[in-house]
Enzyme design. Structure first.
Site, PDB file in Angstrom:
ATOM      1  N   ASP A  67      49.163 -55.933 -12.053  1.00  0.00           N
ATOM      2  CA  ASP A  67      50.452 -55.976 -11.362  1.00  0.00           C
ATOM      3  C   ASP A  67      50.414 -56.868 -10.130  1.00  0.00           C
ATOM      4  O   ASP A  67      49.354 -57.328  -9.711  1.00  0.00           O
ATOM      5  CB  ASP A  67      50.889 -54.545 -10.981  1.00  0.00           C
ATOM      6  CG  ASP A  67      49.776 -53.745 -10.308  1.00  0.00           C
ATOM      7  OD1 ASP A  67      48.774 -54.346  -9.888  1.00  0.00           O
ATOM      8  OD2 ASP A  67      49.921 -52.529 -10.200  1.00  0.00           O
ATOM      9  N   ASN A 136      51.307 -40.323  -7.465  1.00  0.00           N
ATOM     10  CA  ASN A 136      52.369 -39.726  -8.293  1.00  0.00           C
ATOM     11  C   ASN A 136      52.084 -39.895  -9.791  1.00  0.00           C
ATOM     12  O   ASN A 136      52.953 -39.691 -10.615  1.00  0.00           O
ATOM     13  CB  ASN A 136      53.733 -40.334  -7.935  1.00  0.00           C
ATOM     14  CG  ASN A 136      53.757 -41.845  -8.160  1.00  0.00           C
ATOM     15  OD1 ASN A 136      52.794 -42.419  -8.643  1.00  0.00           O
ATOM     16  ND2 ASN A 136      54.868 -42.466  -7.795  1.00  0.00           N
ATOM     17  N   HIS A 138      51.116 -42.777 -11.209  1.00  0.00           N
ATOM     18  CA  HIS A 138      51.379 -44.103 -11.773  1.00  0.00           C
ATOM     19  C   HIS A 138      50.096 -44.821 -12.167  1.00  0.00           C
ATOM     20  O   HIS A 138      49.024 -44.588 -11.612  1.00  0.00           O
ATOM     21  CB  HIS A 138      52.284 -44.956 -10.873  1.00  0.00           C
ATOM     22  CG  HIS A 138      51.680 -45.521  -9.637  1.00  0.00           C
ATOM     23  ND1 HIS A 138      52.385 -45.669  -8.471  1.00  0.00           N
ATOM     24  CD2 HIS A 138      50.456 -46.008  -9.373  1.00  0.00           C
ATOM     25  CE1 HIS A 138      51.620 -46.220  -7.554  1.00  0.00           C
ATOM     26  NE2 HIS A 138      50.442 -46.437  -8.077  1.00  0.00           N
ATOM     27  N   GLU A 143      55.916 -46.347 -12.569  1.00  0.00           N
ATOM     28  CA  GLU A 143      56.280 -45.173 -11.781  1.00  0.00           C
ATOM     29  C   GLU A 143      56.820 -44.061 -12.686  1.00  0.00           C
ATOM     30  O   GLU A 143      57.242 -44.332 -13.822  1.00  0.00           O
ATOM     31  CB  GLU A 143      57.370 -45.568 -10.771  1.00  0.00           C
ATOM     32  CG  GLU A 143      56.946 -46.634  -9.761  1.00  0.00           C
ATOM     33  CD  GLU A 143      56.077 -46.084  -8.638  1.00  0.00           C
ATOM     34  OE1 GLU A 143      55.227 -45.202  -8.896  1.00  0.00           O
ATOM     35  OE2 GLU A 143      56.244 -46.545  -7.495  1.00  0.00           O
TER      36      GLU A 143
END
Ligand code: GLP
Length: 243
Positions: A67, A136, A138, A143
């Site tokens: 990413d 979280n 990810h 996400e």
């Protein structure tokens, strides 16, 4: 899925580097999927040591990163391009032409994501994908969502990710609000996956990812469906799991 428990971060880093080195020795022209974040930094240091001691040759290795933040330049110290150069690439003999990272400066999101998928296709797919784990759940920048995104796409970062990553920036406001990331489908196409997790702060989400239901609300939970996943985690990160 294989889970290796390590006593601490240093042991995690050494073990992960050994596995990546084994991949390179088995297939010198392999494609490594690489991750950023603080977790793999120690692994990259161990890989650099192996290279500098003469036991690891990156000359034929190709890489594709997960990413990149959208809208920041390669020269920006917070770009993942800068991170990879600083933490690994400029210390080993990888050919820069063989390293690939989404171009955060391309304003045309659709074009950039399509270009990146084509690169991955041309490389023949990823042999070993290194992953960290977001607080979280990810992976890459996928996400929590209502569905698993398939291909490389532009994502709006959640407030919790912005909060978690603001430590690298001057302020939360300075954290880019979007990123280009491999999709879950892109990640799942890798032949082997190496998930690295350390620290007690990730214990809850690691347990949810590996032992909870497979759901796009916990993106890493999809790894339960991959046929060749190795998890290396330290004792604090595994403290909520009944192993
Ligand atoms: C970022 C990256 C992820 C990484 C995550 C965890 O959001 N996009 O690929 O896994 O951070 O980072 P850390 O290892 O610093 O906890």
């Amino acid at each position: 899925m294989r889970i290796y428990r390590t006593s601490d971060y240093n042991e995690l880093s050494r073990k992960a580097a050994d596995m990546i080195a084994a991949q390179i020795l088995m297939k010198p022209a392999c494609v490594l999927g690489l991750a950023t974040g603080s977790t793999p930094v120690g692994t990259y240091e161990c890989l650099i040591e192996k290279h500098q001691s003469g036991s690891l040759d990156f000359s034929q290795v190709k890489s594709a990163n997960l990413d990149e933040y959208r809208g920041i330049s390669k020269e920006n110290p917070n770009s993942y391009y800068f991170f990879m150069m600083d933490k690994l690439f400029r210390h080993v003999n990888i050919n820069p032409a063989n390293t690939h990272i989404p171009d955060g400066t391309n304003p045309d999101a659709d074009a950039e994501c399509a270009r990146y998928e084509q690169i991955l296709c041309r490389l023949g797919g990823v042999d070993l994908q290194v992953l960290g784990l977001g607080h979280n759940g990810h992976i890459g920048f996928n996400e929590p969502a209502d569905a698993f995104p398939v291909n490389t796409h532009c994502v709006d970062l959640t407030q919790s990710t912005i909060e978690a990553n603001k430590r690298f920036f001057a302020s939360a406001e300075a954290v880019p609000k979007q990123a280009y990331t491999m999709g879950i489908g892109t990640i799942m196409k890798a032949r082997k996956i190496l998930l690295l997790v350390n620290g007690e702060a990730k214990a809850h989400i690691l347990n949810a990812a590996l032992c909870g239901p497979v759901t796009p609300r916990v993106p890493a939970s999809v790894l339960q469906l991959h046929p060749d996943v190795t998890v290396i985690a330290d004792n604090p990160a595994l403290s909520e799991m009944n192993l």
